[in-house]
Scaffold this motif. Structure first.
Motif, PDB file in Angstrom:
ATOM      1  N   VAL A  44      30.107  33.807  36.499  1.00 34.12           N
ATOM      2  CA  VAL A  44      31.020  34.564  37.354  1.00 34.12           C
ATOM      3  C   VAL A  44      31.497  35.828  36.647  1.00 34.12           C
ATOM      4  O   VAL A  44      31.499  36.931  37.219  1.00 34.12           O
ATOM      5  N   ALA A  45      31.892  35.690  35.363  1.00 29.88           N
ATOM      6  CA  ALA A  45      32.389  36.843  34.613  1.00 29.88           C
ATOM      7  C   ALA A  45      31.307  37.907  34.442  1.00 29.88           C
ATOM      8  O   ALA A  45      31.569  39.111  34.551  1.00 29.88           O
ATOM      9  N   SER A  46      30.077  37.470  34.207  1.00 32.63           N
ATOM     10  CA  SER A  46      28.981  38.431  33.998  1.00 32.63           C
ATOM     11  C   SER A  46      28.526  39.058  35.313  1.00 32.63           C
ATOM     12  O   SER A  46      28.278  40.267  35.385  1.00 32.63           O
ATOM     13  N   ALA A  47      28.418  38.252  36.353  1.00 35.51           N
ATOM     14  CA  ALA A  47      27.963  38.779  37.648  1.00 35.51           C
ATOM     15  C   ALA A  47      28.932  39.816  38.200  1.00 35.51           C
ATOM     16  O   ALA A  47      28.522  40.742  38.917  1.00 35.51           O
ATOM     17  N   ALA A  48      30.211  39.684  37.883  1.00 38.98           N
ATOM     18  CA  ALA A  48      31.190  40.651  38.391  1.00 38.98           C
ATOM     19  C   ALA A  48      30.886  42.065  37.911  1.00 38.98           C
ATOM     20  O   ALA A  48      31.200  43.048  38.591  1.00 38.98           O
ATOM     21  N   LEU A  49      30.247  42.192  36.726  1.00 32.34           N
ATOM     22  CA  LEU A  49      29.945  43.521  36.183  1.00 32.34           C
ATOM     23  C   LEU A  49      29.001  44.321  37.079  1.00 32.34           C
ATOM     24  O   LEU A  49      28.939  45.543  36.981  1.00 32.34           O
ATOM     25  N   ARG A  57      38.820  47.486  39.464  1.00 33.84           N
ATOM     26  CA  ARG A  57      39.995  46.631  39.245  1.00 33.84           C
ATOM     27  C   ARG A  57      39.705  45.176  39.590  1.00 33.84           C
ATOM     28  O   ARG A  57      40.119  44.258  38.863  1.00 33.84           O
ATOM     29  N   ALA A  58      38.989  44.963  40.697  1.00 29.68           N
ATOM     30  CA  ALA A  58      38.628  43.591  41.055  1.00 29.68           C
ATOM     31  C   ALA A  58      37.705  42.989  39.999  1.00 29.68           C
ATOM     32  O   ALA A  58      37.843  41.810  39.628  1.00 29.68           O
ATOM     33  N   VAL A  59      36.769  43.758  39.499  1.00 31.14           N
ATOM     34  CA  VAL A  59      35.864  43.274  38.450  1.00 31.14           C
ATOM     35  C   VAL A  59      36.654  42.919  37.198  1.00 31.14           C
ATOM     36  O   VAL A  59      36.402  41.888  36.554  1.00 31.14           O
ATOM     37  N   LEU A  60      37.630  43.764  36.834  1.00 34.23           N
ATOM     38  CA  LEU A  60      38.455  43.480  35.658  1.00 34.23           C
ATOM     39  C   LEU A  60      39.221  42.171  35.827  1.00 34.23           C
ATOM     40  O   LEU A  60      39.282  41.346  34.905  1.00 34.23           O
ATOM     41  N   VAL A  84      34.278  40.664  29.538  1.00 36.40           N
ATOM     42  CA  VAL A  84      35.609  41.262  29.635  1.00 36.40           C
ATOM     43  C   VAL A  84      35.626  42.641  28.986  1.00 36.40           C
ATOM     44  O   VAL A  84      36.253  43.578  29.486  1.00 36.40           O
ATOM     45  N   LEU A  85      34.905  42.792  27.871  1.00 38.34           N
ATOM     46  CA  LEU A  85      34.816  44.106  27.224  1.00 38.34           C
ATOM     47  C   LEU A  85      34.212  45.149  28.175  1.00 38.34           C
ATOM     48  O   LEU A  85      34.685  46.277  28.262  1.00 38.34           O
TER      49      LEU A  85
END
Length: 382
Positions: A44-49, A57-60, A84-85
């Motif tokens: 989920v964290a990676s796909a948001a990129l 902002r939503a991705v962050l 996150v970076l």
């Protein structure tokens, strides 16, 4: 921006998400303590990129929440911070410095809380702090660089417009000078020829003598020369359109030239230089048809496309592809106008008879400039 560029950026963003996810997933796979939940959080964290351009902002928020949940649950190494970076860097690049700093603080707090306050955890937290500071700083530097590029591009466009205006002003001054010279020299000389021929014809008729054909030809030719010279002077004294292509067609029809106008696409305002060139091209094509085509019908077509305005003027006159005539001054000037705008011009006899003029004038540049201005106003890179 063209559709091909947009597609390329989307593919690049998706590739970034895949690479980051693969790195974190590989690191997590080496840790036998990870679970399915951990892999879901990483994904989920990676796909948001992949959506960092459209919704930074939503991705962050998504990357920070999923990343913090992952480190609280699995206690991984520093590479878990990669998604996150990336989100922090993107947020800082578009101007959300406060949100980027808050997300960095949340993730670091979660990472420090993953275990006892050992020296190893403190060293990793310090390392991550440096990484997050670098992400924020590079994001701000990228934002400033993009703003500098936009300003440089705007200055270059302004300088180009200034040069074009100066060139147009010099051309206008030169046209006026030529018009004055023609008026002071040729107009006077032709008027004398016409006057003398008219007097000679009048005297011959008054004496009951037969007027020589050569004298009548001189009288007629001098009158035609005066009319053409006046028309030329009118064109030289102004380069601004005094109407629309439709009015040109209507005037040509009223003068006895069968002419038709067809407009396709969605008519819309175009840059002044394109509008001026389109008017002059139609005007010159109609003038040539009236002078050289003989009994003919002229069809004018304007096609408004997304990236160009296409002008086509066809007649069914006496032009023969087997005996092409050399281009005159009007066609040469038409070609120069089109070339100055970066367009293309095709002229010549048609295979079925008659003459054809086809010009393609780009209009996309103006739309692109408006898009860049809107992007600059919104703070987004164009």
């Amino acid at each position: 921006m063209s559709g091909r560029q947009i597609t390329g950026r989307r593919i690049g963003d998706a590739a970034l998400a895949v690479v980051v996810g693969a790195l974190v997933m590989t690191t997590a796979a080496l840790d036998h303590a990870t679970t399915v939940l951990d892999h879901v959080l990483i994904a989920v964290a990676s796909a948001a990129l992949a959506f960092h351009r459209s919704a930074p902002r939503a991705v962050l928020a998504v990357a920070t929440a999923a990343g913090a949940g992952y480190v609280l649950h699995a206690h991984p190494g520093p590479l878990a911070a990669l998604p996150v970076l990336g989100a922090v860097h993107t947020a800082a690049r578009v101007g959300h410095r406060g949100l980027a700093g808050a997300a960095s603080t949340v993730f670091l707090a979660a990472y420090v809380g993953t275990g006892p306050g050992t020296r190893e955890v403190a060293e990793r937290a310090a390392l991550l702090l440096g990484w997050f500071l670098c992400a924020v700083v590079t994001g701000l530097a990228d934002r400033n660089w993009q703003a500098y590029l936009r300003q440089t591009e705007q200055r270059a466009l302004q300088a180009e417009r200034t040069r074009e205006e100066a060139a147009l002003r010099r051309a206008g001054e030169e046209r006026l000078r030529i018009a004055r010279e023609l008026h002071d020299s040729l107009t006077h000389s032709i008027s004398i020829v016409k006057l003398q021929a008219g007097v000679a014809v009048h005297l011959a008729r008054k004496r009951g003598e037969e007027v020589p054909p050569a004298l009548l030809a001189i009288q007629e030719a001098s009158g035609e020369a005066m009319r053409e010279l006046r028309a030329t002077l009118e064109v030289l004294r102004t380069d601004d359109p005094v109407g629309t292509p439709r009015q040109l067609v209507d005037r040509a029809r009223a003068a006895g030239l069968p002419a038709e106008l067809t407009v396709t696409g969605e008519p819309r305002p175009v840059p002044a230089a394109v509008d001026r060139a389109a008017y002059r091209i139609v005007q010159e094509a109609l003038t040539n048809a009236a002078r050289h085509a003989g009994p003919a019908t002229v069809r004018v077509r304007l096609d408004y496309g997304d990236e160009q305005l296409t002008i086509r003027v066809d007649d069914d006159g006496r032009a023969d592809p087997a005996r092409p005539s050399p281009p005159g001054t009007g066609l040469t000037g038409m070609r120069e106008r089109v070339a100055a705008l970066g367009g293309t011009l095709t002229t010549g006899p048609r295979p079925e008879g008659g003459f054809s003029v086809r010009a393609r004038l780009p209009v996309r540049e103006a739309d692109g400039g408006r898009a860049r201005d809107q992007a600059a106003t919104a703070g987004e890179p164009a």
